[in-house]
Scaffold this motif. Structure first.
Motif, PDB file in Angstrom:
ATOM      1  N   ALA A 216     -23.089 -68.172  31.776  1.00  0.00           N
ATOM      2  CA  ALA A 216     -21.811 -68.148  31.078  1.00  0.00           C
ATOM      3  C   ALA A 216     -20.696 -67.623  31.972  1.00  0.00           C
ATOM      4  CB  ALA A 216     -21.914 -67.300  29.814  1.00  0.00           C
TER       5      ALA A 216
ATOM      6  N   LEU B 249     -16.122 -67.995  33.184  1.00  0.00           N
ATOM      7  CA  LEU B 249     -15.197 -66.885  33.032  1.00  0.00           C
ATOM      8  C   LEU B 249     -14.396 -66.631  34.292  1.00  0.00           C
ATOM      9  CD1 LEU B 249     -17.469 -64.377  31.136  1.00  0.00           C
ATOM     10  CD2 LEU B 249     -16.123 -66.275  30.265  1.00  0.00           C
TER      11      LEU B 249
ATOM     12  N   ILE C 212     -10.720 -66.626  36.047  1.00  0.00           N
ATOM     13  CA  ILE C 212      -9.293 -66.616  35.752  1.00  0.00           C
ATOM     14  C   ILE C 212      -8.519 -66.683  37.056  1.00  0.00           C
ATOM     15  CG2 ILE C 212      -7.424 -65.148  34.923  1.00  0.00           C
ATOM     16  CD1 ILE C 212      -9.225 -64.206  32.750  1.00  0.00           C
TER      17      ILE C 212
ATOM     18  N   ILE D  61      -5.733 -59.506  36.249  1.00  0.00           N
ATOM     19  CA  ILE D  61      -5.002 -58.263  36.469  1.00  0.00           C
ATOM     20  C   ILE D  61      -5.573 -57.487  37.656  1.00  0.00           C
ATOM     21  CG2 ILE D  61      -6.424 -56.776  34.986  1.00  0.00           C
ATOM     22  CD1 ILE D  61      -3.867 -55.507  33.944  1.00  0.00           C
ATOM     23  N   THR D  62      -6.844 -57.798  37.997  1.00  0.00           N
ATOM     24  CA  THR D  62      -7.511 -57.084  39.078  1.00  0.00           C
ATOM     25  C   THR D  62      -7.187 -57.629  40.468  1.00  0.00           C
ATOM     26  OG1 THR D  62      -9.393 -58.495  38.646  1.00  0.00           O
ATOM     27  CG2 THR D  62      -9.465 -56.265  37.737  1.00  0.00           C
ATOM     28  N   LYS D  63      -6.383 -58.659  40.505  1.00  0.00           N
ATOM     29  CA  LYS D  63      -5.970 -59.200  41.796  1.00  0.00           C
ATOM     30  C   LYS D  63      -4.778 -58.396  42.302  1.00  0.00           C
ATOM     31  CE  LYS D  63      -4.831 -63.683  43.850  1.00  0.00           C
ATOM     32  NZ  LYS D  63      -4.024 -63.163  44.928  1.00  0.00           N
ATOM     33  N   PHE D  64      -4.883 -57.936  43.552  1.00  0.00           N
ATOM     34  CA  PHE D  64      -3.816 -57.096  44.067  1.00  0.00           C
ATOM     35  C   PHE D  64      -2.597 -57.929  44.450  1.00  0.00           C
ATOM     36  CE2 PHE D  64      -1.987 -53.387  45.774  1.00  0.00           C
ATOM     37  CZ  PHE D  64      -1.248 -53.778  46.885  1.00  0.00           C
ATOM     38  N   GLU D  65      -1.462 -57.637  43.851  1.00  0.00           N
ATOM     39  CA  GLU D  65      -0.224 -58.291  44.245  1.00  0.00           C
ATOM     40  C   GLU D  65       0.951 -57.420  43.835  1.00  0.00           C
ATOM     41  OE1 GLU D  65       0.138 -61.249  40.337  1.00  0.00           O
ATOM     42  OE2 GLU D  65       0.332 -62.060  42.342  1.00  0.00           O
TER      43      GLU D  65
ATOM     44  N   THR E 183       1.971 -60.982  30.004  1.00  0.00           N
ATOM     45  CA  THR E 183       0.585 -60.756  29.589  1.00  0.00           C
ATOM     46  C   THR E 183      -0.257 -60.667  30.857  1.00  0.00           C
ATOM     47  OG1 THR E 183       0.078 -63.118  29.486  1.00  0.00           O
ATOM     48  CG2 THR E 183       0.839 -62.075  27.453  1.00  0.00           C
ATOM     49  N   PHE E 184      -1.386 -59.960  30.728  1.00  0.00           N
ATOM     50  CA  PHE E 184      -2.258 -59.784  31.887  1.00  0.00           C
ATOM     51  C   PHE E 184      -3.675 -60.196  31.496  1.00  0.00           C
ATOM     52  CE2 PHE E 184       0.666 -57.656  34.714  1.00  0.00           C
ATOM     53  CZ  PHE E 184       1.642 -57.186  33.844  1.00  0.00           C
ATOM     54  N   SER E 185      -4.286 -61.056  32.306  1.00  0.00           N
ATOM     55  CA  SER E 185      -5.621 -61.577  31.981  1.00  0.00           C
ATOM     56  C   SER E 185      -6.684 -60.912  32.828  1.00  0.00           C
ATOM     57  CB  SER E 185      -5.679 -63.091  32.237  1.00  0.00           C
ATOM     58  OG  SER E 185      -4.652 -63.752  31.549  1.00  0.00           O
ATOM     59  N   PHE E 186      -7.892 -60.891  32.297  1.00  0.00           N
ATOM     60  CA  PHE E 186      -9.030 -60.393  33.056  1.00  0.00           C
ATOM     61  C   PHE E 186     -10.310 -60.822  32.365  1.00  0.00           C
ATOM     62  CE2 PHE E 186      -9.630 -56.918  30.028  1.00  0.00           C
ATOM     63  CZ  PHE E 186      -8.347 -56.738  29.555  1.00  0.00           C
ATOM     64  N   VAL E 187     -11.397 -60.698  33.094  1.00  0.00           N
ATOM     65  CA  VAL E 187     -12.723 -60.993  32.572  1.00  0.00           C
ATOM     66  C   VAL E 187     -13.436 -59.666  32.384  1.00  0.00           C
ATOM     67  CG1 VAL E 187     -14.972 -61.932  33.193  1.00  0.00           C
ATOM     68  CG2 VAL E 187     -12.906 -63.272  33.605  1.00  0.00           C
ATOM     69  N   ARG E 188     -14.228 -59.609  31.341  1.00  0.00           N
ATOM     70  CA  ARG E 188     -15.009 -58.400  31.108  1.00  0.00           C
ATOM     71  C   ARG E 188     -16.494 -58.775  31.131  1.00  0.00           C
ATOM     72  NH1 ARG E 188     -12.028 -55.260  26.130  1.00  0.00           N
ATOM     73  NH2 ARG E 188     -11.876 -53.430  27.448  1.00  0.00           N
ATOM     74  N   LYS E 189     -17.251 -57.998  31.917  1.00  0.00           N
ATOM     75  CA  LYS E 189     -18.698 -58.286  31.999  1.00  0.00           C
ATOM     76  C   LYS E 189     -19.507 -57.006  31.856  1.00  0.00           C
ATOM     77  CE  LYS E 189     -18.131 -62.136  35.181  1.00  0.00           C
ATOM     78  NZ  LYS E 189     -18.234 -62.549  36.568  1.00  0.00           N
TER      79      LYS E 189
END
Lengths: 241, 241
Positions: free
Chosen positions: B73, B77, B79, B83-87, B235-241
């Motif tokens: 799965a 997932l 994106i 949000i975890t991408k540094f910029e 808005t800020f996106s991220f994946v949670r695992k």
DNA sequence: TTCGCTATAATGTCAGACAAGTAGAAATCC
DNA sequence: GGATTTCTACTTGTCTGACATTATAGCGAA
């Protein structure tokens, strides 16, 4: 201590991190060589290299051919509980300083609209279980939540007989539908006016809204959630690379 | 096409992802065997396994001894801009639908207090360059930012001569102090009252505050930032695992 | 139809080898 | 005596071949 045979690459990766910690290594410090680590962990070189590559990918260490491996800045960027770790709201609240209670504000079967149908990958009109809850501690509202779950996932049970005060993630786990990951969107917003009016939440303040879709191992979408976290009560940490 | 020798494990990892995409694999589908992939990518089995382990760690695939490897799965997932991408904030705003302008509200040399000294790992009282800026588009305020940078990093230059309207990340890169990662904390809050009053930001609404410390490759802390993003604009996106 | 056995397929782990890069010591040259 | 070159040892990068373990398919016998 007796050297223990590796219990998989993940475990070996943790052992290497432990070695780094125990040796008090700092950014720029050199790691033991591959040969030294194969002897220490009693594994083969290919196996060790697999675990090391994981740490390189995480920017914890960096390899220099002919020189060795060194601790990189990423080693310091470890957060015990990043926002990217999958956990339920109930679980998050377990570490709140006060006892948190859940009030079920509403429960019903609704038809999927365009938002929920897209999030859960079902047709518009598909019956969904919708649960509205408020988590609070000492009269302070903490999290206002809306959850939608496809009704067909409760093939045997009657959703209205379920105790919705508990963790939906745990409840679904017991139906062999363990959610393990999610995609999420966070933003800062205010609670909807209707919610503030109906539930007397005038002092909630700005909310950290996380809108997320949870998946099982097989990729099935099982929960679509909107969780409004009281801004003054929660912070969320993460690393950016 | 001629088989190209691997250019490192990361590149091989990307090639495997490409193979998954090109074959249109879905969650639950089986990947080609290790033997098939060693032939396809013209690499050895240990090398291939290193790349595969990275994808397993990312929950993109899962291995079953004796059976094969399957798409999990986690493969879905992904994106593009988590949000975890540094910029930098400047970089984030480059994709805003309107032209964004930067107004420097304030600039000065201040002493590190307990917050900024802890974040930048300097002594309390250490001189810091403090920059206050507002990003706006079409009279709509978007991001209100405060940045602190240790003054000693500008060993040659005069900070007051710098054009602070640009990206601080880019400016530091030109001083061979390229920020590459950060630790961050996000929360929902309102702009401080003083800021609202002084700068006429009464309609800003709830703010998505990201407080972060930026690091160079060597682990040097170069920026401490508080960025208040207008809640209704981001808005800020991220994946949670 | 069911069970047991065999062969095959696939991942997990290993040992040994060679290639390529780096650092330091020793030898050589000026 | 200092500079340069060469050699050696160390380290990572990649490979080949092998064996261990797990899973499954197919076939024959009961």
């Amino acid at each position: 201590m007796e050297q223990v045979k590796s219990r998989g690459i993940s475990h070996l990766r943790e052992s290497i991190l432990e070695l780094i910690r125990d040796n008090g290594l700092r950014v720029g410090d050199k790691l033991p060589s591959e040969m030294e680590m194969t002897e220490r962990f009693n594994v083969s070189r290919p196996t060790l290299r697999e675990a090391l590559k994981l740490l390189e990918m995480d920017a914890v260490i960096e390899a220099r051919q002919g020189k060795g491996r060194f601790l990189s800045a990423g080693a310091a960027l470890s957060i015990a509980r990043p926002i990217t770790k999958f956990e339920s709201v109930s679980r998050l609240l377990e570490s709140h300083k006060h006892v948190v209670e859940t009030k079920v504000l509403g429960f019903g079967i609704v038809h999927a609209d365009t938002d929920t149908s897209a999030a859960l990958d079902v047709d518009v009109g598909t019956p969904l279980v919708r649960v509205e809850r408020l988590r609070h501690a000492k009269r302070e509202a903490l999290v206002y939540s809306l959850d939608w779950i496809p009704q067909h996932l409760f093939s045997e049970g009657d959703p209205s007989q379920i105790d919705w005060k508990g963790s939906i993630v745990n409840m679904l786990a017991q139906l062999n539908l363990q959610p393990v990951a999610s995609t999420a969107i966070a933003t800062a917003t205010m609670l909807p006016d209707a919610v503030v009016g109906l539930h007397g939440l005038t002092d909630f303040g700005p909310a950290f809204l996380i809108e997320e879709t949870c998946f099982t191992v097989a990729g099935t979408r099982v929960i679509f959630a909107r969780d409004y976290h009281r801004g003054s009560a929660f912070t969320f940490s993460f690393v950016r690379k």
